[in-house]
Enzyme design. Structure first.
Site, PDB file in Angstrom:
ATOM      1  N   ASP A  45       0.716  -1.246  -0.215  1.00  0.00           N
ATOM      2  CA  ASP A  45       0.056  -0.079  -0.017  1.00  0.00           C
ATOM      3  C   ASP A  45       0.994   1.378  -0.034  1.00  0.00           C
ATOM      4  O   ASP A  45       1.689   1.580   0.842  1.00  0.00           O
ATOM      5  CB  ASP A  45      -1.123   0.023   1.233  1.00  0.00           C
ATOM      6  CG  ASP A  45      -1.719   1.172   1.252  1.00  0.00           C
ATOM      7  OD1 ASP A  45      -2.901   1.167   0.371  1.00  0.00           O
ATOM      8  OD2 ASP A  45      -1.462   2.287   1.811  1.00  0.00           O
ATOM      9  N   TYR A  50       3.040  10.148   0.835  1.00  0.00           N
ATOM     10  CA  TYR A  50       4.033   9.478   1.806  1.00  0.00           C
ATOM     11  C   TYR A  50       5.471   9.878   1.176  1.00  0.00           C
ATOM     12  O   TYR A  50       6.304   9.747   2.423  1.00  0.00           O
ATOM     13  CB  TYR A  50       3.906   7.943   1.875  1.00  0.00           C
ATOM     14  CG  TYR A  50       2.596   7.512   2.425  1.00  0.00           C
ATOM     15  CD1 TYR A  50       1.663   8.264   2.875  1.00  0.00           C
ATOM     16  CD2 TYR A  50       2.295   6.101   1.943  1.00  0.00           C
ATOM     17  CE1 TYR A  50       0.374   7.833   3.200  1.00  0.00           C
ATOM     18  CE2 TYR A  50       0.948   5.707   2.414  1.00  0.00           C
ATOM     19  CZ  TYR A  50       0.039   6.326   2.996  1.00  0.00           C
ATOM     20  OH  TYR A  50      -1.208   5.996   3.483  1.00  0.00           O
ATOM     21  N   LYS A  79      -2.592   6.246  -4.020  1.00  0.00           N
ATOM     22  CA  LYS A  79      -3.552   7.000  -3.711  1.00  0.00           C
ATOM     23  C   LYS A  79      -3.632   8.648  -4.255  1.00  0.00           C
ATOM     24  O   LYS A  79      -2.399   8.918  -4.279  1.00  0.00           O
ATOM     25  CB  LYS A  79      -3.960   7.349  -2.294  1.00  0.00           C
ATOM     26  CG  LYS A  79      -4.005   6.025  -1.486  1.00  0.00           C
ATOM     27  CD  LYS A  79      -3.804   6.117   0.123  1.00  0.00           C
ATOM     28  CE  LYS A  79      -3.916   4.931   0.895  1.00  0.00           C
ATOM     29  NZ  LYS A  79      -2.404   4.352   0.828  1.00  0.00           N
ATOM     30  N   HIS A 112      -7.518   9.733  -1.688  1.00  0.00           N
ATOM     31  CA  HIS A 112      -7.102   9.768  -0.199  1.00  0.00           C
ATOM     32  C   HIS A 112      -8.136  10.093   0.588  1.00  0.00           C
ATOM     33  O   HIS A 112      -7.988   9.595   1.847  1.00  0.00           O
ATOM     34  CB  HIS A 112      -5.651  10.343  -0.301  1.00  0.00           C
ATOM     35  CG  HIS A 112      -4.641   9.640   0.713  1.00  0.00           C
ATOM     36  ND1 HIS A 112      -3.181   9.667   0.609  1.00  0.00           N
ATOM     37  CD2 HIS A 112      -4.921   9.184   1.806  1.00  0.00           C
ATOM     38  CE1 HIS A 112      -2.718   9.152   1.735  1.00  0.00           C
ATOM     39  NE2 HIS A 112      -3.993   8.816   2.393  1.00  0.00           N
TER      40      HIS A 112
END
Length: 301
Positions: A45, A50, A79, A112
């Site tokens: 994932d 990030y 996402k 997201h």
């Protein structure tokens, strides 16, 4: 695939235990991905925000080049970030992520958050992040186009409550395959789960160990430690097994090989119905991730 899977409404299968990469540090996340894949994980994932997709992509390239694990064997999620909700921004955002991840397609692409931000994450006069008036329908239609073009196999949502999910279903040409939300025994979100399950939407749970919150440690709860002793498993494994037995997929994060191994060691035992219920009884609607606290935007109860 090595891990047990759930069939999505898109016809594809999602492994029930995956590796989360949120807050996985640069310089460590690539090695963690390679270690996880070698241990049998087949679900990774990711997300643009990030900030580590390029390193993860390098790991994918190296692993797939070896030929033992093939691209089609691994379920990869990413996402769309909140600054890319305009129709014309969705595809370019995905193409950038595919480039970083060194992939030709994603297995699952999620919105997201149900919030649209300015590119510079500007705040309003109250100190909250300023939201843009971009309809979720506009974003979703652009997501559907990605499926039509073969760039993603399934699309879904993340951090959507019942009301937003129900509204999306009223116009979706392609139903969301997944809703990824915070799920753990202190925040079971049973009503949301029941709602999504009844409509064929699979739930993936992030923060399954509630470990990001220093104020509470569910892994030290006597209910969990007693079961860990009984089954000779780590407390984390008990929590992950609980999520799997709910029919949800679970994406714990770790960069340590010992924890990666323990988090995946959940398929050789089964909690009794009484044990499962005793864990669910720990629910106190406690959120680890609440945008009201860091963005000043209250979207959860």
């Amino acid at each position: 695939m090595s891990a047990l899977t759930a069939k999505l409404n898109s016809g594809h299968h999602i492994p029930l235990v995956g590796l989360g990469t949120w807050q996985a540090p640069a310089g460590e996340v690539g090695a963690a991905v390679k270690a996880a894949l070698s241990l049998g994980y087949r679900h990774i994932d990711c997300a643009a925000i990030y900030g580590n997709e390029a390193e993860i992509g390098q790991a994918f390239e190296e692993v797939f080049a070896q030929g033992v694990i093939k691209r089609e064997d691994v379920f990869i999620t990413s996402k769309l970030w909140n600054t890319k909700h305009k129709r014309e921004d969705v595809k370019p955002a995905l193409l950038k992520q595919l480039s970083d991840l060194k992939l030709e397609y994603l297995d699952l692409y999620l919105i997201h958050w149900p919030l649209a931000f300015t590119e510079d994450h500007a705040k309003d006069e109250n100190g909250s992040l300023r939201l843009l008036p971009i309809p979720l329908r506009e974003t979703w239609e652009a997501m559907e186009q990605l499926v039509d073009e073969g760039l993603v196999r399934s699309i879904g949502i993340s951090n959507f409550n019942i009301q937003l999910t129900n509204d999306l279903l009223s116009y979706a040409r392609i139903k969301p395959a997944v809703n990824q939300v915070e799920l753990h025994p202190l925040n079971t979100q049973q009503r949301l789960k029941d709602f999504c399950t009844a409509r064929g939407i699979h739930l993936t749970g992030y923060c399954p160990l509630a470990r990001s919150d220093a104020s509470v440690n569910v892994m030290e709860n006597p209910t969990i430690t007693t079961l860990a002793s009984k089954y000779n498993k780590s407390p984390a494994a008990i929590l992950i097994r609980w999520g799997v037995q709910r029919g949800t997929s679970v994406i714990p994060k770790s960069t340590k090989e010992e924890r990666l191994r323990g988090n995946f060691d959940v398929f050789d035992f089964e909690l009794t119905s009484e044990e499962h219920a005793s864990i669910a009884a720990l629910d106190r609607k406690h959120r680890v991730v609440d945008p009201a606290s860091f963005w000043g935007v209250a979207i959860f109860e």
